[in-house]
Design a protein around this motif. Structure first.
Motif, short mmCIF file in Angstrom:
data_model
loop_
_atom_site.label_atom_id
_atom_site.label_comp_id
_atom_site.label_asym_id
_atom_site.label_seq_id
_atom_site.Cartn_x
_atom_site.Cartn_y
_atom_site.Cartn_z
N VAL A 30 -7.30 18.46 11.80
CA VAL A 30 -7.44 17.04 12.08
C VAL A 30 -6.63 16.29 11.03
N TYR A 31 -5.74 15.44 11.46
CA TYR A 31 -4.87 14.68 10.57
C TYR A 31 -5.39 13.26 10.42
N PHE A 32 -5.45 12.82 9.17
CA PHE A 32 -5.95 11.48 8.83
C PHE A 32 -4.86 10.71 8.10
N CYS A 33 -4.79 9.43 8.36
CA CYS A 33 -3.93 8.59 7.53
C CYS A 33 -4.79 7.81 6.54
N ALA A 34 -4.20 7.48 5.43
CA ALA A 34 -4.90 6.74 4.38
C ALA A 34 -3.93 5.76 3.75
N GLY A 35 -4.50 4.65 3.26
CA GLY A 35 -3.71 3.67 2.54
C GLY A 35 -4.44 3.26 1.28
N TRP A 36 -3.70 3.14 0.19
CA TRP A 36 -4.38 2.78 -1.05
C TRP A 36 -3.46 2.02 -2.00
N ILE A 37 -4.13 1.24 -2.84
CA ILE A 37 -3.50 0.63 -4.00
C ILE A 37 -4.19 1.26 -5.19
N PRO A 38 -3.49 1.96 -6.05
CA PRO A 38 -4.13 2.70 -7.15
C PRO A 38 -5.08 1.86 -7.96
N SER A 39 -6.29 2.40 -8.16
CA SER A 39 -7.35 1.79 -8.96
C SER A 39 -7.88 0.49 -8.37
N VAL A 40 -7.51 0.22 -7.12
CA VAL A 40 -7.97 -1.05 -6.52
C VAL A 40 -8.78 -0.78 -5.26
N THR A 41 -8.17 -0.09 -4.30
CA THR A 41 -8.84 0.11 -3.03
C THR A 41 -8.20 1.24 -2.25
N LYS A 42 -8.95 1.81 -1.32
CA LYS A 42 -8.45 2.90 -0.48
C LYS A 42 -9.14 2.83 0.87
N TYR A 43 -8.37 3.05 1.91
CA TYR A 43 -8.89 3.05 3.27
C TYR A 43 -8.47 4.32 3.99
N TRP A 44 -9.35 4.79 4.86
CA TRP A 44 -9.06 5.95 5.70
C TRP A 44 -9.06 5.54 7.16
N GLY A 45 -8.18 6.16 7.93
CA GLY A 45 -8.22 6.00 9.36
C GLY A 45 -9.05 7.09 10.00
N GLN A 46 -9.24 6.99 11.30
CA GLN A 46 -9.93 8.07 12.01
C GLN A 46 -8.93 9.21 12.21
N GLY A 47 -9.39 10.40 12.44
CA GLY A 47 -8.50 11.53 12.55
C GLY A 47 -7.92 11.70 13.94
N TYR B 108 0.81 -1.21 0.00
CA TYR B 108 0.00 0.00 0.00
C TYR B 108 0.84 1.26 0.00
N ASN B 109 0.45 2.22 -0.84
CA ASN B 109 0.91 3.59 -0.66
C ASN B 109 0.20 4.13 0.58
N MET B 110 0.91 4.96 1.33
CA MET B 110 0.34 5.53 2.55
C MET B 110 0.47 7.04 2.51
N ALA B 111 -0.45 7.70 3.16
CA ALA B 111 -0.42 9.16 3.16
C ALA B 111 -1.00 9.72 4.44
N TRP B 112 -0.60 10.94 4.72
CA TRP B 112 -1.24 11.76 5.75
C TRP B 112 -1.93 12.92 5.05
N CYS B 113 -3.17 13.15 5.43
CA CYS B 113 -3.94 14.28 4.95
C CYS B 113 -4.43 15.05 6.18
N ARG B 114 -4.85 16.30 5.95
CA ARG B 114 -5.38 17.07 7.07
C ARG B 114 -6.55 17.91 6.62
N GLN B 115 -7.38 18.23 7.58
CA GLN B 115 -8.54 19.08 7.30
C GLN B 115 -8.71 20.07 8.43
N ALA B 116 -8.57 21.35 8.08
CA ALA B 116 -8.78 22.42 9.03
C ALA B 116 -10.24 22.85 8.98
N PRO B 117 -10.73 23.47 10.05
CA PRO B 117 -12.13 23.90 10.07
C PRO B 117 -12.47 24.79 8.89
#
Length: 115
Positions: free
Chosen positions: A91-108, A31-40
């Motif tokens: 709020v920071y979220f982690c995510a994991g994905w395989i391109p064009s196959v699947t993607k999952y998000w964690g809780q923030g 899996y590729n992994m990432a951190w994303c964030r969302q501010a108010p």
């Protein structure tokens, strides 16, 4: 599948935090992994990403301050955040994905940077 993020908190500007995201139920090394964030009031944005073999990319706003890494043996991805700024508050979220196959998000996990 579970992505469990931890390590958020309250930090003064200029300080550091280290986020962790432990995964289960996936073949982590694939899996590729990432951190994303969302501010108010803002859209979720990509902060940093890392491929299974360790290639990384960063948002311009965090380049040189944040470092993403992974430990495939522990199925965990990390985000080391240094020289933090109030605009890193989100709020920071982690995510994991395989391109064009699947993607999952964690809780923030909440990160708050104060002056």
């Amino acid at each position: 599948v579970q992505l469990q993020a931890s390590g958020g908190g309250l930090v003064q500007a200029g300080g550091s935090l280290r986020l962790s995201c432990a995964s289960s139920g996936i073949i982590f090394r694939l899996y590729n992994m990432a951190w994303c964030r969302q501010a108010p009031g803002k859209q979720r944005e990509l902060v940093a990403a890392i491929t299974g073999d360790g290639s990384t990319n960063y948002a311009d706003s965090v380049q040189g301050r944040f470092t993403i890494s992974r430990d495939n043996a522990k199925s965990t991805v990390f985000l080391q955040m240094n020289s933090m700024k109030p605009e890193d508050t989100a709020v920071y979220f982690c995510a994991g994905w395989i391109p064009s196959v699947t993607k999952y998000w964690g809780q923030g996990t909440q990160v708050t940077v104060f002056q």
